[in-house]
Design a protein around this motif. Structure first.
Motif, PDB file in Angstrom:
ATOM      1  N   ILE A  52     -75.888  69.343 -19.480  1.00 48.45           N
ATOM      2  CA  ILE A  52     -76.312  69.768 -18.143  1.00 48.45           C
ATOM      3  C   ILE A  52     -77.651  70.488 -18.276  1.00 48.45           C
ATOM      4  O   ILE A  52     -77.828  71.327 -19.159  1.00 48.45           O
ATOM      5  CB  ILE A  52     -75.263  70.691 -17.507  1.00 48.45           C
ATOM      6  N   TYR A  91     -73.408  80.451  -8.100  1.00 51.87           N
ATOM      7  CA  TYR A  91     -72.802  79.129  -7.943  1.00 51.87           C
ATOM      8  C   TYR A  91     -73.501  78.089  -8.808  1.00 51.87           C
ATOM      9  O   TYR A  91     -72.872  77.152  -9.304  1.00 51.87           O
ATOM     10  CB  TYR A  91     -72.792  78.717  -6.466  1.00 51.87           C
ATOM     11  N   GLN A  92     -74.786  78.263  -9.031  1.00 49.18           N
ATOM     12  CA  GLN A  92     -75.507  77.355  -9.922  1.00 49.18           C
ATOM     13  C   GLN A  92     -74.973  77.490 -11.343  1.00 49.18           C
ATOM     14  O   GLN A  92     -74.774  76.499 -12.046  1.00 49.18           O
ATOM     15  CB  GLN A  92     -77.009  77.683  -9.880  1.00 49.18           C
ATOM     16  N   ASN A 109     -71.836  75.541 -12.551  1.00 51.50           N
ATOM     17  CA  ASN A 109     -71.885  74.097 -12.791  1.00 51.50           C
ATOM     18  C   ASN A 109     -71.675  73.711 -14.242  1.00 51.50           C
ATOM     19  O   ASN A 109     -71.278  72.584 -14.528  1.00 51.50           O
ATOM     20  CB  ASN A 109     -73.241  73.527 -12.309  1.00 51.50           C
ATOM     21  N   GLN A 155     -67.068  72.708 -17.233  1.00 49.41           N
ATOM     22  CA  GLN A 155     -66.594  71.341 -17.035  1.00 49.41           C
ATOM     23  C   GLN A 155     -65.205  71.085 -17.619  1.00 49.41           C
ATOM     24  O   GLN A 155     -64.434  70.319 -17.064  1.00 49.41           O
ATOM     25  CB  GLN A 155     -67.599  70.351 -17.663  1.00 49.41           C
ATOM     26  N   HIS A 184     -65.023  75.418  -8.029  1.00 45.48           N
ATOM     27  CA  HIS A 184     -64.909  74.425  -9.096  1.00 45.48           C
ATOM     28  C   HIS A 184     -64.305  73.126  -8.565  1.00 45.48           C
ATOM     29  O   HIS A 184     -64.706  72.034  -8.975  1.00 45.48           O
ATOM     30  CB  HIS A 184     -64.058  74.993 -10.226  1.00 45.48           C
ATOM     31  N   ARG A 215     -66.679  70.761  -7.166  1.00 43.25           N
ATOM     32  CA  ARG A 215     -67.483  70.063  -8.180  1.00 43.25           C
ATOM     33  C   ARG A 215     -66.654  68.999  -8.899  1.00 43.25           C
ATOM     34  O   ARG A 215     -67.139  68.362  -9.844  1.00 43.25           O
ATOM     35  CB  ARG A 215     -68.010  71.057  -9.212  1.00 43.25           C
TER      36      ARG A 215
END
Length: 346
Positions: free
Chosen positions: A46, A73-74, A77, A80, A113, A116
């Motif tokens: 990422i 919030y960025q 990301n 995962q 989450h 996403r």
């Protein structure tokens, strides 16, 4: 304790380190140190908006809650896999273990989450693995709190609650966080009623940037068991009386308040006023990676800024243990340890 008027800053910092502490207001995603964020970003291929740890750290300057949330919030990301959630949780637990934090009550934001595409089981699986390990290895007891994002709809909160139902033996309470202004507690009255019926503890962010009226709504409509922040309660005398008489716990976050411009100067922080008014205030770190300090830094910097006495520090620490959702036997154990440390300090 007469020493409280004469103890040096060095003595008080040593006292703060030695006291067994409970943290009641910690956002897991807000404990994301830049170094770990970059490591997980690389692991998951990422690309972050910043080309170095230093550039990311430099961005940790905020004029208000929303500017912080945009970066917060960025940062999410890069989470995962189950391993990512484990690594983030374990990093926080290792840090606070070094500061003698003995009980933690951790918020996490599943909706941030889920949207996403990260399923509920992946999130909670990694978080719980780290919490259970730290309990067995480091003696840190815990409660996990699922927070609803107030900028989303109540319908989204209900959908998240459904996903959580298979895990309610591991989720102790629910909270309400994210952008406060324009999203009053009354917006979520029905979903919190459903949570109470399921036996979950209830808390909500109120009176940080939002008005004292939001604290009233949290008390009367959501029927909270405690209030997160609550700074602006001090603008309403009737509310102060209500909070004092009920001994409602306030989870206050000094460095967060400073970093987000809730207070312009830590020397003007409302904690001394809260203590003088007999409110059951506690000290917490909120989002420590972004706001420049964990539990001990919050206590030490606040002490230096407003001149907290040893008695004040002990009261705030005792309030956190008593106001926690730990089992009664655990509270007694931590309070006995606190009394031993205080006796040695004397």
């Amino acid at each position: 304790m007469t020493h409280s008027r004469t103890a040096s800053a060095t003595d008080l910092s040593a006292l703060i380190q030695a006291l067994p502490k409970a943290e009641l207001h910690l956002h897991l995603e807000g404990s994301f140190e830049p170094e770990l964020m970059f490591r997980l970003a690389q692991r998951n291929n990422i690309t972050l908006s910043y080309d170095s740890v230093e550039a990311l750290k430099a961005a940790y300057q905020f004029n208000n809650l929303q500017e912080f949330l945009d970066l917060y919030y960025q940062g999410m990301n890069v989470l995962q896999t189950r391993q990512d959630y484990y690594d983030l949780t374990r990093a926080y637990l290792d840090k606070v273990h070094s500061q003698n934090v003995r009980h933690v009550e951790i918020f996490w934001d599943p909706q941030g989450h889920l949207e996403r595409g990260i399923d509920f089981a992946t999130q909670i699986g990694g978080i719980l693995q780290a919490l259970k390990e730290a309990r067995s290895q480091n003696g840190i007891s815990y409660r996990l709190i699922m927070s609803f994002l107030r900028h989303l709809s109540e319908e989204s909160a209900f959908e998240t609650l459904e996903l959580a139902k298979p895990y309610l033996d591991e989720i102790y309470g629910v909270g309400l966080d994210s952008s406060e202004m324009g999203h009053p507690p009354e917006k979520f009255e029905r979903v919190f009623e459903a949570c109470r019926e399921l036996g979950l503890k209830i808390t909500a962010h109120a009176g940080e940037e939002g008005p004292a009226d939001y604290v009233w709504q949290a008390l009367d409509l959501l029927q909270v068991d405690r209030v997160d922040h609550g700074n602006r309660s001090l603008e309403d005398d009737a509310l102060i009386e209500r909070l004092r008489d009920s001994q409602m716990v306030l989870t206050v976050c000094p460095l967060s308040n400073l970093k987000l411009q809730v207070v312009k100067d830590l020397g003007n922080h409302p904690i001394p006023t809260m203590l003088k008014a007999g409110l059951k205030a506690t000290i917490n770190s909120d989002d420590p990676a972004y706001f420049g300090g964990y539990m001990n830094e919050n206590l030490i910097q606040l002490q230096q800024a407003v001149g907290l006495s040893a008695d004040d520090i002990i009261t705030l620490t005792r309030n956190s243990i008593e106001g926690s959702w730990a089992e009664e036997a655990r509270k007694k154990e931590l309070l006995a340890e606190l009394d031993r440390v205080v006796a040695e300090f004397n």
